[in-house]
Write a protein that holds these residues in place. Structure first.
Motif, short mmCIF file in Angstrom:
data_model
loop_
_atom_site.label_atom_id
_atom_site.label_comp_id
_atom_site.label_asym_id
_atom_site.label_seq_id
_atom_site.Cartn_x
_atom_site.Cartn_y
_atom_site.Cartn_z
N TYR A 372 -7.92 5.13 -3.20
CA TYR A 372 -7.03 3.96 -3.14
C TYR A 372 -6.52 3.77 -1.70
O TYR A 372 -6.53 2.65 -1.17
CB TYR A 372 -5.87 4.15 -4.12
N VAL A 376 -7.06 0.54 0.66
CA VAL A 376 -5.94 -0.19 1.29
C VAL A 376 -6.19 -0.29 2.80
O VAL A 376 -6.03 -1.36 3.40
CB VAL A 376 -4.58 0.50 1.00
N GLN A 377 -6.61 0.82 3.41
CA GLN A 377 -6.90 0.79 4.85
C GLN A 377 -8.02 -0.22 5.17
O GLN A 377 -7.94 -0.98 6.13
CB GLN A 377 -7.29 2.18 5.34
N GLN A 380 -6.81 -3.75 5.00
CA GLN A 380 -5.92 -4.08 6.12
C GLN A 380 -6.61 -3.89 7.48
O GLN A 380 -5.96 -4.10 8.51
CB GLN A 380 -4.68 -3.16 6.12
#
Ligand code: NAD
Length: 438
Positions: A372, A376-377, A380
């Motif tokens: 997860y 997310v990284q 972004q």
């Protein structure tokens, strides 16, 4: 595409095996699905869920079976079965590993997808559960055959996956390289790089620091939390010495435990004074298995499960602790690195004997937690330091562990029952809040 039609009861659901694979009643995959449905049924009972919602939660939202043609090095054409099951997507995109194993089938993949749903909900990450499988022995394939197989399988399931839809990751028989091929195949089709379509990627393609050892780190965190005392000298046996079991043995030894036995598909080894895990890992890297490690005696697979140790970490496959061998398990604590290693019948025997089991959906959640964080990284286009990843992993693992322990103590449940009540409860709540379309 074969869509499983919801039937009235979970029992009816599992008798409708999709064409063309129809395993006998005792297939390991069907046993895994039986276990998963039994655990769901128990949790639904504790939560007081109605029959409609129970059936909804027992039924995968999408279940795809594909035939994957593979050109072998000698020019032959083989066709193998592949699967992708999205069990639930109410809390976010589906998430789950991809397994290459000759015995995998639609039932096993469905069970594994269901466990992913509860696991993500339990540790509070915004995903549903999925799993993929290809019924093939990766050890019998050359690297080029594996690449062709992976790319063709991905092209067959392409409509289902994507960073906002379903995000595969490594599982038994797959690794970083497999994830790199998936990322490339998907990206070529999209026309631009899409790192967020898989997790467990190599660092150079947008992988996350800490992902490779994340499941094992989570196993270590869960084991130490459950021990509740100094790990110094605590004896441990680890079944399975792959991506989860290998680093888990290392992390437990680093924490002060004495890892006295380890097994993999080639055999089992034992040293009463404690194995040197770094040297054993070097031996495995050189020879392909633990068997023949000179600094240890040989054991059988059964002997390892029944060894007189403080902690047993099953980290290979499902259904290895059963009603048949549970009465002979002497470990006081079992920390499930693998998914579904303990059958419901064995659970009852272990509970009656006072053995604590830290269940799979809690103990091995470190992998999906850092997956997860990787996703997310990727979304972004950013990267966290290893210290930040480690802190987030530890927080989520210990938070979930505390919630599960508190509920188990409050309601007199096993850790597995409590973990399922929390995980299933959160998914049921999401269903109820969203309502039913149309
Ligand atoms: P892997 O393929 O890297 O390793 C599997 C290991 O099990 C190998 O060492 C293999 O030799 C061994 N093994 C196979 N049959 C065995 C037997 N009969 N006795 C003893 N050992 C045997 O797979 P992995 O990724 O380490 O996955 C192991 C388990 O952990 C699976 O249940 C998987 O679903 C679960 N899991 C994996 C991850 C992950 O991030 N890889 C995350 C959560 C859960």
């Amino acid at each position: 595409m074969s869509i499983m039609v919801p039937s009235k009861t979970p029992a009816a659901l599992i008798t409708t095996a999709p064409y063309p694979y129809t395993p006998g009643p005792a297939s390991p995959g069907r046993q895994a699905l039986d276990s998963a449905l039994h655990q769901l049924d128990q949790a639904a009972g504790h939560l007081g869920l109605d029959d409609g919602l129970r059936t909804m939660l027992a039924t995968p939202r999408r279940s795809l079976t594909v035939s994957v043609p593979v050109r072998r090095e000698d020019g032959r054409l083989d066709v193998v079965q592949g699967f992708r099951v999205q069990h639930n997507v109410s809390r976010g995109p589906a998430k789950g590993g991809l397994r290459f194993h000759p015995a995998t089938d639609i039932h096993e993949v469905t069970a594994l997808a269901m466990w992913m749903t509860w696991k993500c909900a339990l540790v509070g990450i915004p995903y549903g559960g999925a799993k993929g499988g290809v019924a093939v022995d990766p050890a019998a394939l050359s690297t080029r055959e594996k690449e062709r197989l992976t790319r063709r399988y991905v092209s067959e399931i392409l409509p289902l996956i994507g960073p906002e839809k379903d995000i595969p990751a490594p599982d038994v028989g797959t690794d970083e390289q497999t994830m790199a091929w998936i990322m490339d195949t998907y990206s070529v089709s999209a026309g631009y790089s899409v790192p967020g379509v898989v997790t467990g990627k190599p660092m150079t393609l947008g992988g996350s620091l800490g992902r490779a050892g994340a499941t094992s780190r989570g196993v270590q965190i869960a084991a130490l939390a459950a021990l509740g005392r100094s790990p110094e000298g605590v004896t441990v046996a680890v079944q399975g010495f792959g991506k989860v079991g290998g680093p888990a043995a290392q992390y437990l030894a680093d924490a002060g435990c004495k890892v006295v036995a380890v097994s993999d598909a080639t055999g089992a080894v034992h040293r009463a004074g404690g194995l040197d895990i770094s040297r054993l890992r070097a031996w495995v890297a050189e020879t392909g298995g633990v068997r023949g490690f000179a600094e240890a005696e040989e054991l059988t697979h059964d002997e390892l499960i029944e060894l007189d140790v403080d902690v047993l970490v099953p980290a290979a496959l499902e259904g290895v602790i059963t009603e048949a061998n549970a009465p002979r398990v002497r470990a006081r604590l079992i920390v499930e690195g693998a998914n579904g290693p303990t059958t419901p019948g064995a659970d009852e025997i272990l509970a009656a004997n006072g053995t604590t089991v830290v269940p799979d959906i809690l103990a091995n959640a470190g992998g999906v937690i850092v997956s997860y964080l990787e996703w997310v990284q990727n979304m972004q286009a950013y990267a966290w330091s290893s210290g930040e990843i480690e802190l987030k992993l530890r927080d989520l693992m210990l938070g979930a562990f505390a919630e599960v322990s508190a509920l188990a103590a409050e309601r007199g449940l096993s850790l597995r029952q409590a973990a399922h009540v929390i995980g299933v409860g959160r998914v049921a709540e999401a269903h109820q809040m969203r309502g039913l379309y149309p």
